[in-house]
Every structure is written in C-alpha cells, then in structure tokens.
Write a protein that holds these residues in place. Structure first.
Motif, PDB file in Angstrom:
ATOM      1  N   MET A 175      51.470   5.331  -9.092  1.00 20.47           N
ATOM      2  CA  MET A 175      51.339   4.892  -7.698  1.00 20.47           C
ATOM      3  C   MET A 175      51.582   6.062  -6.743  1.00 20.47           C
ATOM      4  N   SER A 176      52.631   6.815  -7.029  1.00 22.22           N
ATOM      5  CA  SER A 176      52.997   7.927  -6.167  1.00 22.22           C
ATOM      6  C   SER A 176      51.907   8.995  -6.157  1.00 22.22           C
ATOM      7  N   ASP A 177      51.363   9.313  -7.336  1.00 20.42           N
ATOM      8  CA  ASP A 177      50.310  10.330  -7.401  1.00 20.42           C
ATOM      9  C   ASP A 177      49.028   9.841  -6.745  1.00 20.42           C
ATOM     10  N   TYR A 178      48.726   8.552  -6.891  1.00 22.85           N
ATOM     11  CA  TYR A 178      47.541   8.004  -6.240  1.00 22.85           C
ATOM     12  C   TYR A 178      47.702   8.096  -4.719  1.00 22.85           C
ATOM     13  N   ALA A 179      48.907   7.814  -4.240  1.00 18.84           N
ATOM     14  CA  ALA A 179      49.176   7.973  -2.811  1.00 18.84           C
ATOM     15  C   ALA A 179      49.041   9.437  -2.396  1.00 18.84           C
ATOM     16  N   GLU A 227      41.188  11.100  -7.512  1.00 13.62           N
ATOM     17  CA  GLU A 227      41.426   9.752  -6.985  1.00 13.62           C
ATOM     18  C   GLU A 227      40.798   8.698  -7.892  1.00 13.62           C
ATOM     19  N   LYS A 228      39.583   8.943  -8.375  1.00 17.54           N
ATOM     20  CA  LYS A 228      38.923   7.980  -9.254  1.00 17.54           C
ATOM     21  C   LYS A 228      39.703   7.783 -10.548  1.00 17.54           C
ATOM     22  N   LEU A 229      40.184   8.871 -11.139  1.00 15.10           N
ATOM     23  CA  LEU A 229      40.925   8.771 -12.396  1.00 15.10           C
ATOM     24  C   LEU A 229      42.243   8.016 -12.200  1.00 15.10           C
ATOM     25  N   LEU A 230      42.950   8.323 -11.120  1.00 19.53           N
ATOM     26  CA  LEU A 230      44.225   7.658 -10.876  1.00 19.53           C
ATOM     27  C   LEU A 230      44.025   6.180 -10.538  1.00 19.53           C
ATOM     28  N   GLU A 231      42.946   5.866  -9.824  1.00 19.44           N
ATOM     29  CA  GLU A 231      42.657   4.469  -9.514  1.00 19.44           C
ATOM     30  C   GLU A 231      42.367   3.692 -10.797  1.00 19.44           C
ATOM     31  N   ARG A 232      41.606   4.305 -11.709  1.00 17.31           N
ATOM     32  CA  ARG A 232      41.326   3.667 -12.997  1.00 17.31           C
ATOM     33  C   ARG A 232      42.623   3.464 -13.785  1.00 17.31           C
ATOM     34  N   ARG A 233      43.511   4.440 -13.724  1.00 21.18           N
ATOM     35  CA  ARG A 233      44.789   4.330 -14.427  1.00 21.18           C
ATOM     36  C   ARG A 233      45.634   3.201 -13.847  1.00 21.18           C
ATOM     37  N   LEU A 234      45.621   3.072 -12.534  1.00 20.16           N
ATOM     38  CA  LEU A 234      46.374   1.986 -11.897  1.00 20.16           C
ATOM     39  C   LEU A 234      45.846   0.624 -12.331  1.00 20.16           C
ATOM     40  N   LYS A 235      44.533   0.486 -12.370  1.00 19.44           N
ATOM     41  CA  LYS A 235      43.955  -0.791 -12.777  1.00 19.44           C
ATOM     42  C   LYS A 235      44.328  -1.126 -14.223  1.00 19.44           C
ATOM     43  N   THR A 236      44.400  -0.081 -15.071  1.00 20.27           N
ATOM     44  CA  THR A 236      44.811  -0.296 -16.454  1.00 20.27           C
ATOM     45  C   THR A 236      46.255  -0.765 -16.516  1.00 20.27           C
ATOM     46  N   PHE A 237      47.105  -0.124 -15.716  1.00 24.95           N
ATOM     47  CA  PHE A 237      48.511  -0.519 -15.671  1.00 24.95           C
ATOM     48  C   PHE A 237      48.670  -1.972 -15.224  1.00 24.95           C
ATOM     49  N   LEU A 238      47.967  -2.348 -14.168  1.00 21.64           N
ATOM     50  CA  LEU A 238      48.178  -3.653 -13.550  1.00 21.64           C
ATOM     51  C   LEU A 238      47.254  -4.726 -14.098  1.00 21.64           C
ATOM     52  N   GLY A 239      46.416  -4.353 -15.071  1.00 25.74           N
ATOM     53  CA  GLY A 239      45.461  -5.327 -15.588  1.00 25.74           C
ATOM     54  C   GLY A 239      46.099  -6.518 -16.269  1.00 25.74           C
ATOM     55  N   GLY A 240      47.306  -6.356 -16.805  1.00 24.66           N
ATOM     56  CA  GLY A 240      47.949  -7.455 -17.516  1.00 24.66           C
ATOM     57  C   GLY A 240      48.707  -8.408 -16.627  1.00 24.66           C
ATOM     58  N   VAL A 241      48.721  -8.172 -15.339  1.00 26.17           N
ATOM     59  CA  VAL A 241      49.456  -9.043 -14.413  1.00 26.17           C
ATOM     60  C   VAL A 241      48.534 -10.168 -13.959  1.00 26.17           C
ATOM     61  N   SER A 242      48.951 -11.400 -14.202  1.00 26.32           N
ATOM     62  CA  SER A 242      48.130 -12.556 -13.850  1.00 26.32           C
ATOM     63  C   SER A 242      48.106 -12.762 -12.341  1.00 26.32           C
ATOM     64  N   GLU A 243      46.957 -13.259 -11.854  1.00 23.06           N
ATOM     65  CA  GLU A 243      46.849 -13.535 -10.420  1.00 23.06           C
ATOM     66  C   GLU A 243      47.823 -14.623 -10.004  1.00 23.06           C
ATOM     67  N   ASN A 244      48.114 -15.545 -10.912  1.00 20.19           N
ATOM     68  CA  ASN A 244      49.020 -16.644 -10.581  1.00 20.19           C
ATOM     69  C   ASN A 244      50.432 -16.138 -10.318  1.00 20.19           C
ATOM     70  N   ASP A 295      45.352  19.985  -8.404  1.00 16.90           N
ATOM     71  CA  ASP A 295      45.725  21.379  -8.184  1.00 16.90           C
ATOM     72  C   ASP A 295      44.506  22.254  -7.917  1.00 16.90           C
ATOM     73  N   MET A 296      43.357  21.875  -8.501  1.00 15.97           N
ATOM     74  CA  MET A 296      42.133  22.644  -8.304  1.00 15.97           C
ATOM     75  C   MET A 296      41.439  22.296  -6.991  1.00 15.97           C
ATOM     76  N   GLY A 297      41.920  21.248  -6.306  1.00 19.64           N
ATOM     77  CA  GLY A 297      41.340  20.871  -5.024  1.00 19.64           C
ATOM     78  C   GLY A 297      40.269  19.803  -5.095  1.00 19.64           C
ATOM     79  N   ASP A 298      39.983  19.279  -6.317  1.00 22.22           N
ATOM     80  CA  ASP A 298      38.973  18.222  -6.455  1.00 22.22           C
ATOM     81  C   ASP A 298      39.674  16.869  -6.341  1.00 22.22           C
ATOM     82  N   PHE A 299      40.061  16.511  -5.117  1.00 25.01           N
ATOM     83  CA  PHE A 299      40.875  15.327  -4.910  1.00 25.01           C
ATOM     84  C   PHE A 299      40.085  14.034  -5.113  1.00 25.01           C
TER      85      PHE A 299
END
Length: 842
Positions: free
Chosen positions: A384-388, A292-309, A284-288
């Motif tokens: 995901m939506s906010d990161y997009a 972006e960095k914070l949301l990307e970190r949040r996404l990695k935290t969310f998806l960190g438990g998903v195995s590559e297999n 909202d303040m315009g510092d996109f």
C-alpha cells in the motif's frame, strides 16, 4: 586481425576427441594450467609453403595446434568476443555462452576466447603497444559477451574485480558498432533476483564498481591497465560506463524473472515478491507508470481473498474508514439484527480486522524451488505504501494520500496501536504528501508525531528521525511563514518600523535558517549510521544547498550540490533522475552567479560585457539534465522534462538567444499539454466511476458555477465556460493549469517584447501566438486563483502590453487599469508595480 576459435556446438566433440578429461568443477584457470598448456607445449608445427625444412617443436595457442593437426572444422573468423574471469567454472562459462547464443540465434557464430586464441605460454612485455594493437582488432567483432560468473548474489560478480576484464570492456566501449552484452547463467540470475527480494540493494552492487581497486595476475599488469584507462578517459568516466551497462542488465534480469512469474502464476492468489522487486527497480529508474501497474496488480492479489460482504463503507469505525479510503468495493449496508445490532457490528468489525491482520502477517511462498531459499514477502501495508509512493511520484497526490491513509489505518489496527515504527513511517509519508499539496497544518501534525516516536527509539529509529527532520526542513523551505506559525517559532530582531514586505523577507530568512538547523541535525546522524556515501546524505546535502542558495550563500550551495552529485553518481550512475535534479539545482546557482556578475569594459568595442563562464556552466548542466530526463521520463513524469525546458528557455532569454528560448518554451508547452490531457481524462473517468462520491462531484460543480458567475459579473476580459472553470478549479488539475499558465506567459511576453516570434518569421502568426498564450494564461489563473490574485495582475499587464503592440488603445487601457487595481490591493498605492503600470497609462 581477429583470431579464430572453435564453435560452441563443437565443444563436446572436441573434448571427447582430444581426451581432455573430466571438466566438472574445474575453473577456466585450472583448464588452462592442467589441460591447455600441457597440450600445446610440444606441438609439431606444419612446414611453411615453399620450405624444405622439417616441422619443429613449438609452444603455441590451442587454435594454432588445431590448425596444425588439420582440424579446420573447429576454426573460422570470429564475430563474438567473450570477456570472462578465469575463476569462473569452465562449464558454467560454456553454459552461459550456449544460453545467450540460443536467445540471439547465433549458433553458427565463431567465438574468440582468450584461453584458446592466445598463446598461453607467452606474456605481455610492453602493455601500451599491446593495448594499441588490441584496439585495432576490436572493429572485427559484432558482439562482446560479458560473462559475469562466478557471482555470489550477496556480493559483486567476479568480473567486476578483474582488471583485464574491465580493460576488455573499455576497448569495446569505444566501438559504437559492437554491442556489449552482460550475461550470467540462469541459476546466478535467479540467485541475484531472490537476494534482491530479501533486501539486497542494487545500489550496493553499482557503488562498488571501481577500476582503481581491481586486481590482475600481477601487480605490473594491474598498474599498467589502470594507468592506461585513466590516461584515456579517467577513472570516473569509465566507472560510469560500466555502471550504466550493469544497471541495465540488472533491470533486464528482474524484468525477465517478473514476466516468467506472471505467466506461471497468472491466476494465483500469491503476491509475487519478484514482481515487487521489479516495481521498486522501475521506480528507481523513473518508470513510475509501469511500476504503478505492477503494484496495483499486487494489491489486487493481496486483497482478492477479502469478501465483499465483509467490507462496510457506511457507519463509523475502522470498517468504514478502510472501505471508503480504499474505494475497492461497492457500498453495502449492515443487516440490522433486532436483538442486538451493535453486537452484530462489533462481530463484523472483528472479523474484518482479523482478515486484514492475517493478510498483514501472513507469509506467502515465493517462486523459489527451495523453501529454505524462499524470501519472505513484505506485508500488505508495505505494498500500500509503495503504491502510494509511486502515485506521489506521478503527481497523483490525491491517490497517494488515500492509500497512505488506508495503510495507516491498517497498521494501527493490525499492529495494536500507534506506537509502532511502521505507523510512524506512514505518518512521515503522509506528512510529505500533505506538504506537496500545500496543507501545512496537516503536514506539521503528521511529521511531529513521527519525529516524537522515532527520537525515543534505537539507533536505527534515530536515523529515521533524521529523515523526518529533513522533511520538516523542506517545509521551512517551501512554506516559510506558514511553517513558522505552525511550529510556534517567533521571528525576532525585526525593526518595528519595517514595512510589510521587509517583515515577510525577515520571516523567510528566519525559516530558511530553521531549515538549515534541521538539516544539520539530520545529516550528522545519517553519516554516523549509514555512512558518508549513502543516498540519504546526498539528498540532505541537496536540501542544505537549496537553503544556502536562498540565503545568498551561493558558493556554499554550489559546494554542497557538487558533493551530492558525486555521491549520487557513485551510487547509482549518471542515468538517474536524482542526478538530473541535482544538475538543475546547480544550473540555477550558476545562473544566479552570472546575474550577479558585474559587467566589465570590452577592450575592443568599449561596451560593458559580462563574463559568461557561469552561464556556459548553467547551460551545460541544463543540457545534461534534459538528456537524462528525455531517456527516463515517461507519461506524467514528463512534467520534470517540461520544467527543465522552461528553465533553459529562461537562461537563453537572459543571454539574448531569443530563438532558442522560444523553441524551449514551445517544447515545454507541448509536454505540459500532453500531461494535462491525460490527467483530465483520469479525473473524468474517476468522476464517472465509483472513486468519487456524489457529494464531492456536486461540491466541485457548485464551486465552479459560483466562480463562473463571479467572472461574468466582474470581468468582460476573460469568461471561461463551465467546463473550463470546473477543470481550473479542480484541486487535482489546478497545479498543472498554473504550471501551463507560467510557460504560456513567458512565451507570450517574449514575443511581445521582441515584437515578433524569433522561431516563426510570419508577423501575423507571431501576434496570434502571443495573444493565444497570454489569454490562455489569464483564463487558467482566473479559474484557479480568482480575479484578484497577483498572478492575474501580471497576466493583465502582459495583455495590456500586447494590445499596445497591436495598436488597440482601448483594450490596452482596460487591461492595464485592472492590473493596477490588483497590484494596489496587494501592495499599496506606492508600490513599484503600481507606479510602473500608471506610467504606461499616463
């Protein structure tokens, strides 16, 4: 002069020595009523020097009482003013002061607190003279500490509702040397953050800041304060000052909480809702970029438990789609089971879906100490939506599209189908991205699907349907003819004998009227459900104003823009990119009105001159918008600032202020080049990493090679090398190159027209600058649009005029002939552009 007051360290000793009793639970008002006034009502004042009179009983201030008792260790010249509401718990007030002093290392400073420094037995009789005196002693302070307590996190802080507190802010806001600091105790700060994590909107706090509805101890004092401030700066201007400080304070509070959580849960697999709130605030303040960095970190935290297999990118179905769209894991092939490979695939897909569904529906603990106060985190799909969304704001539309599609797939699978509000919202977002990339067909498809779902729903869904209608209206505005075709709307009332140009104009007019119909339907619902002063109403008003402007109704457009601006400023303050966007739109309307203005005879010189009132207003709007964008735009978002400089340069050019015009064009070019350099690096990094498939890279290279061969065969004027051509043709860089080409063309054409650079007196440098700008613009346009585009014709004509100035007749003729051929192909032999170029050749 500044009154002295006891220091913070001395409070405990003073309370003990003075036997003030138990202060726990007492408000400041109660402390004054039950402790300070009785204590200072009968005080024997010391005799004056050279006086033989005995001390007499008197009612005085607490500070004077201490002085009379010889307790000078508590007294000194104060440098910190404390602004606070009396309904605050007194010990909370002291705690806030203590915490702030530790942060600022001001433990030895003396404080001015009204309950001690002012005689509480007296009242103000004449406010204006008192206010004038109060302002004279403000320059003695270095800091004004605003203590916002008490603060219910779901309401506004008490300080904002007290007239006296806001008057103190007003007095100190006039002194540039005094720092105004908003502060609250830690418990209240965390309460506000947790409320925002649950959905409390910071705009609701800012929108309720209004001196006109505040209260004081008496109605007489209340009216006197309001009249005084209004007479000096006006209610609106004053409210904006308070909002700016409050917005900055809220941002710092959320940032503080986010950084604290980051340190505490650095290796945690739990996504932080506080960091999510901070990211949304930054958006909202315009510092996109930081968001972006914070949301990307949040996404990695969310998806960190998903195995590559469990991630499969090859094959069909949901697993392949999500894996490839996310681009988070390496390619893995499913092991083939000779017994039943299809069953193995189905099992793997079910396992993957279950894992993502758990992520989508799980409730993570937050950083709150109490489970009852913990805020439920938003699901993975929302992140995901906010990161997009933040990538969309940054202009990285290819990333936004990819993540919106990933979000859509996840929602459909985890929520059991497409008939869901979240799915419809993501389709709406995808439709918006497709509009921005120019894919009208896909945009219409997604927006129609979202509208169809929402219109069948509840009242809440119907207001979402209104938002979709606004997006459809935007499609009509930006791509009128293509949208009419996709929506199946036929243009009626056009003369069968009309020329192609007239038919196109009629189609555009029809599309803009369709846009207004969509906006009218939308704004009625938005006002009914969300209220007259909601930000979505302001956005729709701005869009309606744009449609009216396109249709020639400039007065109506200006009215709608002004209403939108007032709503936005009331909700979020003046320092907001939405405010700057509206200001620029208003500037365009004022500029249009100025150009339409008929000149009148100058009585002194007999010349025809125009009234420049509209031009002055346009310049003021552009200047104000640039000031906001300079403060808020960072990184790729500086394209907004570059666009503002270009628009202001165009206005200066019309006004005949060539030096200022050239200067603004150069500032715009500098900003655009910086953004392009960052974007090229990003694309090259992606091409070298796993985000691109080899097929996509090969396809881009083959397109570039084909275009370069065509350029070599057809043209001897401009021959971009393979690397340049690849950059021009790349779909992610093409809009930037075209934007740069527009500014380069404007600057080069201005220098050619003036036969010199008004910003540089050296004639050789002026010729070189004009040549460089126009050649670069031609290269970019040929590379991005092809040899036969109309804009390429414009660049060739400008280069022809340049060579006429330079005296190179052969080069001039070559460029003008090619420009004529391009125009003739698009507009026919009798078009004005063709005839103008032919006259130059003749």
């Amino acid at each position: 002069s500044s009154s002295p007051i006891i220091t913070k360290e001395s409070h405990s000793n003073l309370i003990k020595n003075e036997n003030l009793g138990n202060l726990h639970g007492m408000t400041t008002e109660q402390v004054v009523e039950y402790l300070i006034r009785p204590k200072t009502s009968l005080v024997a004042t010391a005799p004056q020097p050279k006086s033989k009179k005995s001390p007499t009983p008197d009612k005085t201030s607490y500070v004077n009482m201490l002085k009379s008792q010889g307790q000078n260790q508590y007294i000194g010249k104060s440098t910190v003013f404390i602004s606070h509401p009396w309904r605050c718990k007194f010990l909370n007030l002291l705690s806030a002061i203590e915490e702030w002093e530790k942060q600022q290392d001001l433990s030895e400073a003396f404080l001015w607190i009204d309950v001690f420094s002012v005689n509480q037995h007296e009242s103000i009789t004449e406010f204006k003279s008192w206010a004038a005196h109060f302002r004279t002693f403000v320059p003695g302070f270095k800091h004004c500490l605003v203590v916002l307590s008490p603060w219910d996190p779901w309401k506004e802080p008490m300080w904002l509702n007290r007239s006296w507190c806001l008057f103190e802010f007003f007095a100190f806001s006039l002194d540039d040397k005094c720092e105004i600091v908003f502060f609250a105790i830690k418990e209240e700060r965390m309460g506000v953050v947790n409320a925002m994590a649950r959905g409390r909107q910071y705009e609701d706090i800012l929108s309720n800041i209004n001196l006109e509805v505040t209260e004081a101890g008496s109605e007489r004092e209340q009216n006197a304060i309001k009249d005084y401030v209004n007479s000096k700066v006006g209610y609106s201007h004053f409210n904006q000052r308070v909002k700016m400080h409050m917005k900055r304070f809220l941002l710092n509070v959320v940032k503080e909480a986010s950084e604290s959580v980051q340190k505490q849960y650095e290796n945690s697999t739990v996504p932080s809702e506080i960091q999510y709130v901070y990211a949304k605030f930054l958006m909202d303040m315009g510092d996109f970029q930081e968001a972006e960095k914070l949301l990307e970190r949040r996404l990695k935290t969310f998806l960190g438990g998903v195995s590559e297999n469990e991630v499969v990118q090859k094959g069909r179905g949901f697993v392949s789609t999500v894996g490839s769209v996310l681009g988070l894991h390496q390619t893995r092939h499913l092991p083939k089971d000779p017994k039943d490979p299809r069953e193995v695939k189905r099992m793997r897909r079910r396992k993957w879906r279950k894992k993502l569904a758990l992520l989508e529906e799980s409730k993570f603990a937050t950083e709150s100490e109490s489970d009852e106060e913990a805020a439920e985190p938003l699901p993975l799909s929302q992140t995901m939506s906010d990161y997009a969304s933040v990538n969309e704001k940054l202009g990285k539309l290819w990333i936004a599209k990819r993540w919106y599609k990933a979000c859509l797939v996840l929602q459909i699978e985890s929520l059991g189908g497409e008939l869901n509000a979240q799915v419809a919202s993501t389709k709406h977002n995808l439709g918006e991205v497709m509009r921005r990339v120019g894919n009208v067909v896909e945009s219409v498809k997604y927006l129609k699907a979202a509208l169809e779902f929402f219109e069948r729903g509840s009242a809440e869904d119907r207001v979402l349907a209104a938002d979709v209608r606004v997006s459809i209206g935007n499609l009509f505005l930006e791509y009128p003819l293509e949208t009419l075709k996709e929506m199946g709307i036929r243009v009626t009332g056009v003369d069968p004998g009309a020329t192609k140009s007239e038919q196109v104009d009629a189609g555009k007019q029809a599309a803009w009227r369709e846009a207004l119909k969509e906006y009218d339907k939308a704004i009625k619902v938005q006002r009914q459900v969300r209220g007259q002063l909601h930000l979505s109403v302001a956005d729709t008003l701005s869009n309606m104003a744009t449609a009216h402007r396109n249709l020639g109704a400039t007065s109506r457009a200006l009215t709608d823009f002004e209403r939108a601006l007032k709503i936005t400023e009331d909700r979020v303050g003046t320092m907001d990119l939405r405010v700057s966007a509206t200001l620029k739109n208003m500037a365009i309307v004022y500029q249009t009105l100025f150009l339409k203005e008929k000149p009148s005879a100058d009585s002194e010189e007999g010349k025809q001159v125009k009234d420049r009132t509209f031009a002055i207003k346009a310049e003021e709007c552009y200047t104000e918008a640039i000031a906001i964008e300079k403060a808020l735009c960072k990184g790729d978002n500086q394209m907004e600032l570059a666009g503002s400089y270009s628009d202001l340069a165009a206005l200066y050019k019309v006004l005949g202020r060539e030096a200022e015009s050239a200067s603004c064009y150069k500032k715009a070019l500098t900003l655009k080049h910086k953004v392009l350099e960052r974007r090229v690096k990003l694309v090259e990094d992606e091409a070298q990493g796993s985000s691109w498939s080899l097929d996509e890279v090969h396809e881009a290279l083959s397109r570039a090679h084909t275009r370069t061969v065509q350029a070599l065969q057809v043209s001897t004027v401009v021959m971009p090398d393979l690397r340049e051509q690849r950059s021009f043709q790349h779909k992610r860089l093409r809009p930037l190159h075209l934007s740069l080409a527009d500014t380069e063309t404007c600057l080069g054409a201005l220098i050619v027209r003036l036969r010199g650079d008004p910003d540089d007196p050296d004639p050789d440098q002026a010729r070189k600058c004009a040549r460089d700008q126009l050649v670069n613009a031609l290269k970019r346009r040929v590379g991005a649009l092809g040899e036969d585009h109309v804009l390429v014709g414009d660049s060739l004509r400008n280069l022809g005029l340049l060579h006429r100035w330079l005296g190179d007749e052969r080069a001039m003729r070559e460029h003008l002939e090619r420009a004529r051929d391009v125009y003739r192909k698009h507009y026919g032999a009798l078009d004005d552009r063709v005839m103008t170029v032919q006259e130059l050749l003749d």
